[in-house]
Design a protein around this motif. Structure first.
Motif, PDB file in Angstrom:
ATOM      1  N   MET A   1       1.377  -2.415   0.110  1.00 31.63           N
ATOM      2  CA  MET A   1       1.471  -1.269   0.973  1.00 31.63           C
ATOM      3  C   MET A   1       2.623  -0.349   0.544  1.00 31.63           C
ATOM      4  O   MET A   1       2.468   0.880   0.586  1.00 31.63           O
ATOM      5  CB  MET A   1       1.673  -1.777   2.398  1.00 31.63           C
ATOM      6  CG  MET A   1       1.794  -0.727   3.426  1.00 31.63           C
ATOM      7  SD  MET A   1       0.187  -0.038   3.751  1.00 31.63           S
ATOM      8  CE  MET A   1       0.575   1.061   4.996  1.00 31.63           C
ATOM      9  N   GLY A   2       3.728  -0.889   0.163  1.00 37.15           N
ATOM     10  CA  GLY A   2       4.888  -0.121  -0.266  1.00 37.15           C
ATOM     11  C   GLY A   2       4.588   0.705  -1.497  1.00 37.15           C
ATOM     12  O   GLY A   2       5.080   1.819  -1.657  1.00 37.15           O
ATOM     13  N   ARG A   3       3.737   0.089  -2.415  1.00 33.77           N
ATOM     14  CA  ARG A   3       3.390   0.807  -3.634  1.00 33.77           C
ATOM     15  C   ARG A   3       2.525   2.038  -3.308  1.00 33.77           C
ATOM     16  O   ARG A   3       2.630   3.076  -3.967  1.00 33.77           O
ATOM     17  CB  ARG A   3       2.652  -0.109  -4.592  1.00 33.77           C
ATOM     18  CG  ARG A   3       3.539  -1.143  -5.173  1.00 33.77           C
ATOM     19  CD  ARG A   3       2.810  -1.959  -6.173  1.00 33.77           C
ATOM     20  NE  ARG A   3       3.705  -2.983  -6.679  1.00 33.77           N
ATOM     21  CZ  ARG A   3       3.316  -4.008  -7.404  1.00 33.77           C
ATOM     22  NH1 ARG A   3       2.055  -4.151  -7.696  1.00 33.77           N
ATOM     23  NH2 ARG A   3       4.197  -4.875  -7.831  1.00 33.77           N
ATOM     24  N   LEU A   4       1.693   1.942  -2.336  1.00 36.34           N
ATOM     25  CA  LEU A   4       0.824   3.049  -1.943  1.00 36.34           C
ATOM     26  C   LEU A   4       1.652   4.219  -1.374  1.00 36.34           C
ATOM     27  O   LEU A   4       1.405   5.384  -1.704  1.00 36.34           O
ATOM     28  CB  LEU A   4      -0.179   2.555  -0.893  1.00 36.34           C
ATOM     29  CG  LEU A   4      -1.339   3.479  -0.574  1.00 36.34           C
ATOM     30  CD1 LEU A   4      -2.141   3.829  -1.802  1.00 36.34           C
ATOM     31  CD2 LEU A   4      -2.216   2.855   0.480  1.00 36.34           C
ATOM     32  N   ILE A   5       2.644   3.917  -0.565  1.00 39.59           N
ATOM     33  CA  ILE A   5       3.529   4.951  -0.005  1.00 39.59           C
ATOM     34  C   ILE A   5       4.344   5.597  -1.119  1.00 39.59           C
ATOM     35  O   ILE A   5       4.507   6.823  -1.162  1.00 39.59           O
ATOM     36  CB  ILE A   5       4.445   4.365   1.087  1.00 39.59           C
ATOM     37  CG1 ILE A   5       3.600   3.937   2.290  1.00 39.59           C
ATOM     38  CG2 ILE A   5       5.502   5.375   1.526  1.00 39.59           C
ATOM     39  CD1 ILE A   5       4.386   3.232   3.373  1.00 39.59           C
ATOM     40  N   LEU A   6       4.814   4.780  -2.066  1.00 42.18           N
ATOM     41  CA  LEU A   6       5.579   5.310  -3.182  1.00 42.18           C
ATOM     42  C   LEU A   6       4.724   6.237  -4.037  1.00 42.18           C
ATOM     43  O   LEU A   6       5.173   7.305  -4.468  1.00 42.18           O
ATOM     44  CB  LEU A   6       6.131   4.150  -4.025  1.00 42.18           C
ATOM     45  CG  LEU A   6       7.051   4.532  -5.176  1.00 42.18           C
ATOM     46  CD1 LEU A   6       8.291   5.254  -4.658  1.00 42.18           C
ATOM     47  CD2 LEU A   6       7.441   3.326  -5.980  1.00 42.18           C
ATOM     48  N   LEU A   7       3.463   5.883  -4.276  1.00 43.17           N
ATOM     49  CA  LEU A   7       2.551   6.710  -5.044  1.00 43.17           C
ATOM     50  C   LEU A   7       2.299   8.040  -4.318  1.00 43.17           C
ATOM     51  O   LEU A   7       2.293   9.096  -4.945  1.00 43.17           O
ATOM     52  CB  LEU A   7       1.228   5.962  -5.286  1.00 43.17           C
ATOM     53  CG  LEU A   7       0.188   6.715  -6.094  1.00 43.17           C
ATOM     54  CD1 LEU A   7       0.665   6.967  -7.514  1.00 43.17           C
ATOM     55  CD2 LEU A   7      -1.120   5.955  -6.107  1.00 43.17           C
ATOM     56  N   ALA A   8       2.139   8.033  -3.016  1.00 38.89           N
ATOM     57  CA  ALA A   8       1.910   9.248  -2.241  1.00 38.89           C
ATOM     58  C   ALA A   8       3.137  10.163  -2.302  1.00 38.89           C
ATOM     59  O   ALA A   8       3.006  11.403  -2.425  1.00 38.89           O
ATOM     60  CB  ALA A   8       1.585   8.900  -0.787  1.00 38.89           C
ATOM     61  N   LEU A   9       4.316   9.589  -2.224  1.00 37.88           N
ATOM     62  CA  LEU A   9       5.542  10.388  -2.316  1.00 37.88           C
ATOM     63  C   LEU A   9       5.694  11.012  -3.699  1.00 37.88           C
ATOM     64  O   LEU A   9       6.123  12.170  -3.820  1.00 37.88           O
ATOM     65  CB  LEU A   9       6.766   9.544  -1.985  1.00 37.88           C
ATOM     66  CG  LEU A   9       6.938   9.160  -0.506  1.00 37.88           C
ATOM     67  CD1 LEU A   9       8.137   8.250  -0.333  1.00 37.88           C
ATOM     68  CD2 LEU A   9       7.113  10.408   0.337  1.00 37.88           C
TER      69      LEU A   9
END
Length: 122
Positions: free
Chosen positions: A1-9
């Motif tokens: 989940m953290g990787r998905l937020i980082l990719l969106a940012l």
């Protein structure tokens, strides 16, 4: 989940940088610096700042002239009242001098026939 937020940012940061510094950004940012300021197109008299300023200036001058004329009229009326009030009032029982009296100051009441000598009563 953290990787998905980082990719969106990261994607959001790239989009914002592209909009800020991408192609065409020089036209938007330097538009006011490189070109002289253009006067906006005047479509009517209410859009022309110089015309509006002239109208306002003329209204101000007219108002000042009207106030000055009113002030002068008030001053003239005040002086007339002062002269009228300063004139001696006629004594009770005596008539005020007529225009005939003022025209020939060398005559007196007897010369005019006020003593009754020239005009016998009928």
């Amino acid at each position: 989940m953290g990787r998905l937020i980082l990719l969106a940012l990261i994607i959001l940061a790239v989009v914002l940088l592209w909009k800020a510094f991408g192609p065409g950004s020089g036209d938007r940012a330097g538009a006011g610096l490189n070109r002289p300021a253009e006067r906006p197109e005047i479509k009517g008299p209410d859009d022309d700042e110089e015309f509006l300023w002239t109208l306002e200036k003329n209204r101000f001058k007219e108002r000042r002239a009207r106030e000055e004329a009113e002030r002068q009229e008030n001053e003239r009326m005040r002086r007339a009242h002062e002269r009228y009030d300063a004139a001696p009032a006629p004594e009770p029982g005596k008539e005020s001098p007529s225009a005939d009296d003022e025209a020939d100051p060398g005559t007196n009441a007897e010369d005019k026939g006020e003593a009754g000598e020239d005009h016998p009563e009928r």
